[in-house]
Design an enzyme around this catalytic site. Structure first.
Site, PDB file in Angstrom:
ATOM      1  N   GLU B 488     -46.480 -55.689   8.627  1.00 25.84           N
ATOM      2  CA  GLU B 488     -47.840 -55.714   8.065  1.00 25.84           C
ATOM      3  C   GLU B 488     -48.745 -56.723   8.767  1.00 25.84           C
ATOM      4  O   GLU B 488     -49.887 -56.896   8.372  1.00 25.84           O
ATOM      5  CB  GLU B 488     -47.775 -55.978   6.565  1.00 25.84           C
ATOM      6  CG  GLU B 488     -47.127 -54.799   5.846  1.00 25.84           C
ATOM      7  CD  GLU B 488     -47.018 -54.991   4.346  1.00 25.84           C
ATOM      8  OE1 GLU B 488     -47.184 -56.123   3.880  1.00 25.84           O
ATOM      9  OE2 GLU B 488     -46.759 -53.994   3.650  1.00 25.84           O
ATOM     10  N   GLN B 593     -42.299 -58.775   9.452  1.00 29.42           N
ATOM     11  CA  GLN B 593     -41.006 -58.299   8.972  1.00 29.42           C
ATOM     12  C   GLN B 593     -40.454 -57.314   9.981  1.00 29.42           C
ATOM     13  O   GLN B 593     -41.198 -56.693  10.717  1.00 29.42           O
ATOM     14  CB  GLN B 593     -41.195 -57.605   7.638  1.00 29.42           C
ATOM     15  CG  GLN B 593     -42.068 -56.354   7.727  1.00 29.42           C
ATOM     16  CD  GLN B 593     -42.882 -56.136   6.467  1.00 29.42           C
ATOM     17  OE1 GLN B 593     -44.074 -56.405   6.428  1.00 29.42           O
ATOM     18  NE2 GLN B 593     -42.223 -55.669   5.439  1.00 29.42           N
TER      19      GLN B 593
END
Lengths: 787, 787
Positions: B488, B593
């Site tokens: 993200e 991530q």
């Protein structure tokens, strides 16, 4: 093109022969008067009916919360929105107990005329009340170019025959209720009744009111005084209660003996000055206006405009619509900028509340190029305003983790007001656009004081921004990733060609200026190493190129993306942004407005003639022109690549944006940049004028078949130049100043007092590029020939 | 790792030995009880003090407006937010006129124990009132796995010595006031008192209440009944007024003779059923619970869990913290999914209001892989829930101009609730994640009914989506542009490797399934041409590769972007999204991530071993793990590339996410995906288990130095398998079912009833990759050795 019968085509006036309520709001924008400081929409004197009542003061705004469904670090929490200030143009009329309201009774005639040479709006109406009483109402309105704080209205009413009991109420009204704008309820709440009354005092025929805004901390004052010329027995009274101050004149009138009123209005505002100081300021301004008197104000207005047109007029033979529209446009560009005086020129000028009254890159990239060559002091003033926001822009850069200064994408007072960062803050090109406008102004004026005091700090701050925004990659090339270019149907792309080319010039020019003004540069803490890093980055800038297609992708990978499905897009689905999600637009080849093509214009020297032709041909079928900031640029490059008929069509679109209400939103205010762009389409397009940072001015004129002669004048380095173009030849002449080296179609010439004429070389016609189906500009070929 | 002394490390229980008010809210999440249908936060019986009172029903939500500073076409106008429903766990106590409140008087002892085998939460407290009266309070709470609608509380109070006048109030309370969540005021307004009372009836020792939500049109019912075991003279009364129903038991108690209360609770909700129907439903559920009785419910609960652990337990010798944490995690994963039954598993389960109670891709990509091999029916049910939202997903696709179905990025009932599309709708990979989960479930279970009825429609709808989202470029390659991958901290990139690989598998598998189920495919109107176009697109998918660095860029151009300035980022500036603008994160090499690394796991066959090692080494220094959806994946690939100590560290981070409150937001609910990921880190990481779409299950176990033995069990194709790993060898055994071909470190084996042991090949240790400074996972090496 002007599809509505409301407006006549005449060279020096815009005339509305009948009142059509369905275009009332559009007409309010078209007939708006402004001097850049005060703006009055063309509302009817009696206030109702209205499309949108509007009185604006440059930089008077209220803050409103900016809400987010999902917030993010650094998002602005509040936005600035222009507010409708105290309405001083209101003059109500009661005829035998019947309010003058064109929706009732019978309107025998109604004409409004905006005179572009006089700078006044005249209205003449003959109205029969429901009770059968006929009156003639005449009013003339001006917002003074010479007395910045002043507007004035000459108002006359008389019975057509017989007599009538008449009451005239001349008012100042704050916090008018506005039509619902369909906004977020919290915004509406913040902007409903934005003014808090501090003072409402009346005296004899005069009144003054002072208000303040609730959140933005601004104080606004308005004053009026009147000269009443009343026949026979008339009663005059004045009152001030709440948000209304009112002069009432009541009398029995007879045919041929009109009641005449001159209303002098003044406005002032401040974020610092006290209520008494502001009160006195507007009362004094009214006194100055009364001293000059109505006739004096009208004469000054005409003198001012005469001077302006002497340096800025454009004559277009063969296309009367464009002739009128370009003068209308130049008039409004002047109105938007003449007395802005270190305040911004908003996208809509002061003609309506569109875009919240914000200023965008429109100003530097479309409005200032026109003002620079026609009314240069206004261009300098806007850039000085930008300079005044440097502290805010520096803070913005810090918040973004960048060096130098980052100017707001949309603002009134300097703070970023964009609530959608991919099409706001990410559009960093605005910083290069500001630098470009400063460079162009300096080139055009040789104003060394400005260069040192304003251009240098602006260029250094923006060069620092670019240097920190980009980086050298593994191959040593300087990349600028993840930014949004002019085309708002793409976002967050790598190495947008327009942005990179403009940033490179910004950095290179900053390095050069730093060399010229070593002491000032030192004061700005620019080291030789830093300047070298700008030159290095500029030289190594990445310009992506698609070798398969032999075109420049607008940004990296653009030409790999899927083409928009133009064939299955219905006409009613434009503008696309109202009918398709951003996600879909961003990932496909569809262009809202000239982007790569704008680079072809503003950084033309970076492309070969063949590249320009190929690029233009590639982007034409992708460009939908859902923005008013496109047609003028397409006109310029169409003309350069020899597509003269297409250039003429785009010129028409830019010029007629508001008279033709082409984007169906002229009601919210005029498209000042498009109107300014019409001048650019004529002068840089058909006239082939190029200047800016190249060190000289040059021309390469060519006319489309529908225009038999084009003449224009412009300022360049303390000269006024006149250029007159026919299909076969161009004539250059100095109006004043020293002989000027220039070029005509690539051949060096010198422009002197004596006119010299040069033939225009012929060109082989190319196939006309296609536009997306249904998005072709309206052809001016037939219309042009008709005239 | 569990830094707070509140929690003890024990293999089968989570024990809090003292009450620490500063971690009260975290403990409420840790001690939450749920069966996937009902969720009760671990609030104290007496209601106060509380961190966040919470009682949730799966899919009971209210609508709230989603505001935008600048709107856009297709933005969702309202969002779904989980609401705190009628609180039935409230049991207040008055001791000699003094309310039992641990903030006053003296708390001599306080212990809470969550028993992971019994599925109950027990509390024991000894408290001295400010007036000096000492009482012992014991309560045990369960949310029944076997009776979906039921929860129950066993409550006992007695004076420690002497006697006390005691009043116990057992309540149902709707519209509890919640602590300010610092939201948008309009959201707060929408969620304050979300329930409108329709009915509140009491009878003897029972009460029932029915409410409805204001906007989402849901009806919620709660009922309670009691068994009161009171010594001596006791008065019992019941009342129901407004939003409160209350059973009151008042009596004089003596030491050694406690007052005991069993409270049976039931919940029901519906968007369709009538008030009387819902009333009867919950009253009947309470009757069923009373019939089974407290002891029966407790016994059923233990039986249920015994069965679960028999198929799902993991033993970790050498790291007691991880041993406890992984069981705690599996318990909560089961609680989140066991009885969800065609409803979603939200990111926080039913343990708190975090993320508005929404379900994301976490469920399919992190929770379902664990459930598929340990409690497969729950995985199937979640996917059937996704299937039930297909009509909404199809409408969503239409709105986006796409074919097939586009599932919501975040939702409760199926509608897209993302208020920021670049990190919401643009994250199309969720569609492939759903397809992947369906394929994995079918591979693991051979459930042909599910394959035909659920997997086929899901795969066809998502394959159609991908086919319309991507396009073939000039070179014939299939591109997917402008989408957001798992990371993200990037958005709207072209050809995200994870997305493209997952989409390709989605399309290829859909084409294959269509061949297997020709009739069903015809009913879905899939033509052979359409299936061929999926195969073609899958085969031609673009997988960018950086030949200079010899790594895969996460998405096109990623490796050209500037690296994040990790060296100058301070520890307190993480998570970065709270301290830096998206614009800055998106354009630089910084990874929130696992993204490319997740592709290495889920599409491992698409990379060579060398590519995996190089890619992992490249992305480790860029990955900041500002998401809880990262450590488990990094553990899996660290183990695969031989970084076993690092794998152990990441395993620890995933497992201890909530017991250690590593992201400082456990108060809002548990990170169910991270807890599920801990199982994956052990089984797929250290166990090297791979299965899914490869047609077989294989293992490649290796232990880090801190773990001396790892055993786990799992379901695969109607078998239960037990795997036991020591540093030198792995032993495989069938618990039940037929012999299963498998592989151990690339060598074919057959798993049979008889245990067979295979040696673990040695590996040469590689240099440990670095993480961004300050973002290294906590080392488990020393801790592991200590135990």
């Amino acid at each position: 093109m002007i599809s509505h019968p409301a407006f006549n085509v005449e060279p020096w006036v815009v005339r509305e022969c009948q009142l059509h309520l369905e275009v009332l709001a559009q007409a309010e924008s078209v007939f708006a008067l402004s001097n850049g400081h005060i703006g009055l929409r063309g509302n009817l004197d009696e206030g109702e009916p209205h499309g949108l009542p509007g009185t604006y003061l440059n930089s008077v705004y209220e803050l409103r919360p900016l809400p987010y469904a999902e917030g993010g670090y650094g998002y602005p929490e509040s936005g600035q929105t222009v507010i409708n200030v105290t309405n001083g143009k209101l003059i109500r009329l009661l005829v035998d107990d019947e309010p003058f309201d064109v929706r009732y009774g019978t309107l025998r005639s109604h004409e409004r005329v905006l005179d572009l040479r006089a700078g006044i709006l005249t209205r003449t109406a003959e109205w029969v009340s429901p009770a059968g009483c006929a009156v003639r109402v005449t009013s003339t309105r001006l917002v003074s170019f010479t007395q910045r704080a002043v507007a004035a209205i000459w108002y006359e009413v008389e019975p057509v025959d017989g007599s009538a009991r008449v009451v005239v109420q001349s008012e100042l009204v704050a916090n008018e209720s506005l039509p619902d704008l369909g906004r977020d309820p919290r915004t509406t709440a913040a902007l409903e009744a934005p003014l808090v009354m501090e003072e409402n005092v009346v005296d004899s025929t005069a009144a003054a009111m002072v208000h303040r805004t609730r959140r933005s901390g601004l104080r606004v004052a308005a004053a009026m005084d009147h000269e009443v010329h009343a026949p026979g027995d008339t009663q005059i009274s004045v009152s001030g209660v709440g948000d209304v101050a009112r002069l009432t004149v009541a009398g029995l009138l007879h045919a041929g003996r009109p009641l005449r009123l001159v209303k002098f209005l003044a406005y002032g505002w401040s974020s610092q000055r006290s209520r008494p100081a502001l009160h006195d300021q507007v009362v004094a301004a009214v006194a100055a206006a009364r001293m000059r008197g109505w006739d004096g104000l009208v004469a000054d207005q005409r003198d001012f405009l005469e001077q302006f047109w002497a340096g800025a007029d454009v004559e277009v033979d063969g296309d009367a619509e464009v002739q009128q529209a370009v003068r209308f446009g130049m008039f409004h560009v002047l109105q938007a900028g003449a007395r802005a005086e270190q305040r911004p020129i908003p996208a809509k000028g002061l003609t309506g509340p569109g875009y919240d009254g914000h200023v965008f890159w429109d100003t530097e990239s479309f409005v200032l190029p026109t003002l620079t060559y026609t009314y240069p002091q206004a261009a300098a003033d806007v850039l000085r305003w930008r300079q005044s926001t440097l502290p805010i822009a520096r803070e913005h850069a810090v918040r973004l983790g960048l060096d130098g200064a980052c100017f707001a994408w949309r603002t009134i007072a300097g703070e970023e007001c964009s609530g959608y960062w991919p099409a706001g803050t990410a559009a960093f090109h605005i910083n290069a656009d500001i630098a470009d406008a400063a460079l162009r102004y300096v080139d055009a004026t040789d104003d060394r004081g400005f260069e040192r005091e304003t251009a240098l700090p602006l260029l250094v701050a923006t060069a620092r921004l670019w240097r920190s925004l980009g980086h050298h990659d593994l191959d040593g090339r300087f990349r600028i990733d993840g930014v949004t270019g002019p085309d708002e149907y793409s976002a967050l792309a790598d190495n947008n060609v327009y942005t990179n080319l403009m940033a490179a010039r910004n950095m290179a020019a900053a390095a050069e200026l730093v060399g010229q003004y070593a002491d000032d540069a030192e004061a700005l803490e620019v080291s030789p190493e830093e300047a070298a890093s700008w030159r290095d980055a500029a030289a190594a800038i990445v310009i992506p190129y698609d070798h398969r297609l032999k075109v420049h992708p607008q940004a990296e990978a653009f030409t790999d993306h899927a083409r928009w499905d133009f064939e299955h897009t219905k006409p009613e689905q434009y503008p696309l942004l109202l009918n398709f999600p951003y996600f879909d637009l961003y990932r496909k080849q569809v262009v809202k407005q000239a982007d790569l093509v704008l680079a072809l214009h503003l950084r033309g020297e970076a492309f070969t003639a063949e590249e320009k032709a190929r690029n233009f041909a590639y982007y034409e079928p992708l460009t939908v022109r859902d923005s008013s900031l496109s047609a003028s640029t397409q006109a310029v490059i169409a003309a350069e690549v020899g597509q003269l008929e297409l250039a003429h069509d785009y010129l028409g679109e830019a010029a007629l944006m508001d008279l033709g209400d082409l984007e169906h939103n002229t009601r919210d205010g005029l498209h000042i940049a498009s109107l300014a762009g019409a001048w650019t389409a004529l002068v840089a397009g058909l006239g082939g004028m190029r200047a800016g940072t190249t060190g000289a001015i040059s021309f390469a004129p060519r006319l489309p078949s529908g225009i038999s002669r084009l003449s224009f004048r412009l300022f360049y380095r303390s000269r006024r130049i006149a250029v007159s173009i026919t299909p076969d030849a161009a004539t250059y002449r100095l109006i004043d100043g020293l002989a000027l080296p220039s070029a005509h179609h690539g051949v060096s010439i010198v422009i002197r007092d004596e006119p010299s004429t040069y033939p225009i070389p012929g060109i082989a016609p190319l196939p006309r590029p296609r536009q997306p189906p249904g998005r072709e500009p309206v052809s001016r070929h037939v219309r042009g020939s008709e005239d």
